[in-house]
Design a protein around this motif. Structure first.
Motif, PDB file in Angstrom:
ATOM      1  N   ASP A 153       0.837  -1.212   0.000  1.00  0.00           N
ATOM      2  CA  ASP A 153       0.000   0.000   0.000  1.00  0.00           C
ATOM      3  C   ASP A 153       0.871   1.261   0.000  1.00  0.00           C
ATOM      4  O   ASP A 153       0.587   2.225  -0.728  1.00  0.00           O
ATOM      5  CB  ASP A 153      -0.909   0.006   1.228  1.00  0.00           C
ATOM      6  N   LEU A 154       1.908   1.259   0.838  1.00  0.00           N
ATOM      7  CA  LEU A 154       2.788   2.432   0.901  1.00  0.00           C
ATOM      8  C   LEU A 154       3.520   2.647  -0.419  1.00  0.00           C
ATOM      9  O   LEU A 154       3.683   3.783  -0.883  1.00  0.00           O
ATOM     10  CB  LEU A 154       3.810   2.254   2.033  1.00  0.00           C
ATOM     11  N   HIS A 155       3.979   1.561  -1.010  1.00  0.00           N
ATOM     12  CA  HIS A 155       4.687   1.659  -2.290  1.00  0.00           C
ATOM     13  C   HIS A 155       3.764   2.236  -3.362  1.00  0.00           C
ATOM     14  O   HIS A 155       4.172   3.123  -4.139  1.00  0.00           O
ATOM     15  CB  HIS A 155       5.192   0.280  -2.701  1.00  0.00           C
ATOM     16  N   GLU A 156       2.535   1.771  -3.393  1.00  0.00           N
ATOM     17  CA  GLU A 156       1.581   2.270  -4.387  1.00  0.00           C
ATOM     18  C   GLU A 156       1.209   3.736  -4.110  1.00  0.00           C
ATOM     19  O   GLU A 156       0.999   4.516  -5.044  1.00  0.00           O
ATOM     20  CB  GLU A 156       0.339   1.381  -4.409  1.00  0.00           C
ATOM     21  N   GLU A 157       1.122   4.080  -2.824  1.00  0.00           N
ATOM     22  CA  GLU A 157       0.829   5.472  -2.486  1.00  0.00           C
ATOM     23  C   GLU A 157       1.973   6.383  -2.940  1.00  0.00           C
ATOM     24  O   GLU A 157       1.742   7.502  -3.433  1.00  0.00           O
ATOM     25  CB  GLU A 157       0.611   5.621  -0.983  1.00  0.00           C
ATOM     26  N   ALA A 158       3.211   5.911  -2.759  1.00  0.00           N
ATOM     27  CA  ALA A 158       4.365   6.698  -3.224  1.00  0.00           C
ATOM     28  C   ALA A 158       4.292   6.913  -4.733  1.00  0.00           C
ATOM     29  O   ALA A 158       4.571   8.016  -5.226  1.00  0.00           O
ATOM     30  CB  ALA A 158       5.662   5.986  -2.849  1.00  0.00           C
ATOM     31  N   GLU A 159       3.891   5.888  -5.467  1.00  0.00           N
ATOM     32  CA  GLU A 159       3.769   6.021  -6.921  1.00  0.00           C
ATOM     33  C   GLU A 159       2.682   7.019  -7.303  1.00  0.00           C
ATOM     34  O   GLU A 159       2.841   7.816  -8.236  1.00  0.00           O
ATOM     35  CB  GLU A 159       3.484   4.656  -7.544  1.00  0.00           C
ATOM     36  N   ARG A 160       1.566   6.997  -6.561  1.00  0.00           N
ATOM     37  CA  ARG A 160       0.490   7.954  -6.855  1.00  0.00           C
ATOM     38  C   ARG A 160       0.938   9.386  -6.546  1.00  0.00           C
ATOM     39  O   ARG A 160       0.621  10.328  -7.288  1.00  0.00           O
ATOM     40  CB  ARG A 160      -0.767   7.603  -6.054  1.00  0.00           C
ATOM     41  N   LEU A 161       1.665   9.556  -5.449  1.00  0.00           N
ATOM     42  CA  LEU A 161       2.156  10.890  -5.103  1.00  0.00           C
ATOM     43  C   LEU A 161       3.158  11.394  -6.144  1.00  0.00           C
ATOM     44  O   LEU A 161       3.141  12.573  -6.517  1.00  0.00           O
ATOM     45  CB  LEU A 161       2.809  10.859  -3.719  1.00  0.00           C
TER      46      LEU A 161
END
Length: 293
Positions: A153-161
């Protein structure tokens, strides 16, 4: 006589309401200095000077809060928050991925169980993704799988940011984003504190932004002067011959400084900056017969 010429009418306390008084403190002007506490008492706004000081303190605090709120909601500040959040999310994901690799390795037998998971961030996240898809058996596996899902989840959130940064940087600083790329532009804004601050810095300071530890070591006499900071990630520095990277970093920093000033003071797009930088880097690289190591 205009309001601006009438001291009592131009005073901040002439405005009605807390919001209006705060705005008057921030934006109001008067033709000349005046004895404002006496005017406040004379016009019945304050009972005495102490009462005036109390009201002035409330108005100035409200004005300061409004200024800070307005500044924090500015586009460049939002971009800084986004790139910092992306960095935090990616760093935390990578750190937790190391823990997941160690924990998961003690519980599961997967295809790839070598130690590189804990050393390679991408491999660690890939392993966490693989682990998050498993069906846990028992409390320990449940917790390990849950932690792996948090990593994903954190990795995907970083990609979205990061995608948000890429979308918004050209609108905030069009010339800077065009020369540096959206992510590096946002990092420069983050390191300097905003577009206005970056626009006021000399190119030599921009050149070493992100290399503060090396710079302070140099000032202590413990290390040579750093040639570049975060701008090392730019292709024009990273992929230039090591002996010429200092020249490439100076050339890039010079153009980035000009771009930041144009973005802050006028905001118009100047494509010629890119052509000028291309030509300069080409000249620098030609000294060593091309780019690379």
């Amino acid at each position: 006589m205009t309001d601006r010429d009438d001291p009592a009418a131009a005073a901040w306390f002439a405005a009605d309401g807390e919001t209006e008084r705060a705005a008057a403190v921030r934006e109001g002007t008067a033709a000349a200095p005046a004895d404002w506490p006496a005017l406040a008492v004379e016009t019945g706004v304050a009972d005495d000077e102490a009462d005036y000081e109390t009201a002035l303190r409330a108005a100035t605090l409200s004005a300061a809060r409004d200024t800070v709120r307005e500044r924090e909601r500015a586009d460049d500040r939002q971009l800084i928050h986004a790139v910092r959040a992306a960095d935090d999310a990616r760093r935390t994901a990578n750190e937790l991925a190391e823990r997941v690799a160690e924990w998961g390795g003690s519980l599961f037998e997967l295809d790839d169980t070598d130690d590189t998971r804990a050393e390679d961030a991408d491999a660690g996240v890939a392993y966490a993704r693989e682990l998050a898809a498993r069906e846990p058996d028992g409390p320990a596996e449940t917790r390990a799988v849950s932690l792996a899902q948090r990593v994903v989840d954190l990795h995907e959130e970083a990609e979205r940011l990061e995608a948000s940064v890429a979308d918004n940087a050209p609108a905030v600083a069009p010339n800077l984003a065009a020369l540096a790329g959206p992510t590096l532009a946002a990092r420069l804004l983050s390191l300097s504190g905003g577009l206005e601050s970056l626009a006021k810095k000399p190119s030599g300071t921009l050149q070493v932004l992100g290399a503060e530890d090396a710079l302070f070591a140099h000032l202590r006499g413990d290390a040579p002067s750093p040639k570049h900071g975060v701008i090392y990630t730019h292709d024009y520095v990273r992929n230039t011959h090591p002996a010429e990277r200092g020249s490439a970093a100076r050339a890039l920093a010079g153009k980035l400084t000009i771009a930041a000033r144009i973005d802050h003071y006028s905001g118009d797009r100047r494509p010629e900056l890119e052509a000028e930088l291309d030509e300069r880097i080409e000249t620098i690289r030609a000294r060593r017969g091309g780019d690379g190591d």
